[in-house]
Design a protein around this motif. Structure first.
Motif: not given
Length: 59
Positions: A44-59
């Motif tokens: 997940f790419i957040c609106k503030n430009g950082k990459i989320s530390q979530s373990k979930k997979i974004c599709q």
């Protein structure tokens, strides 16, 4: 009339914690501003430009 008010208050106390719990478990929540898009490798790419530390997979 009192029973209607009591019922509404009871529903509010039951629903409020559930919605709060869901907000905490969302990738890019809080100061990150929400999800902007997904990267090619499923992060997940957040609106503030950082990459989320979530373990979930974004599709």
């Amino acid at each position: 009339m009192k029973s209607i008010i009591a019922s509404l208050l009871t529903c509010a106390f039951i629903i409020a914690p559930i919605s709060h719990a869901q907000a905490r478990n969302t990738p890019c929540s809080g100061k990150m501003g929400g999800v902007a898009h997904c990267s090619k490798d499923g992060k997940f790419i957040c609106k503030n430009g950082k990459i989320s530390q979530s373990k979930k997979i974004c599709q």
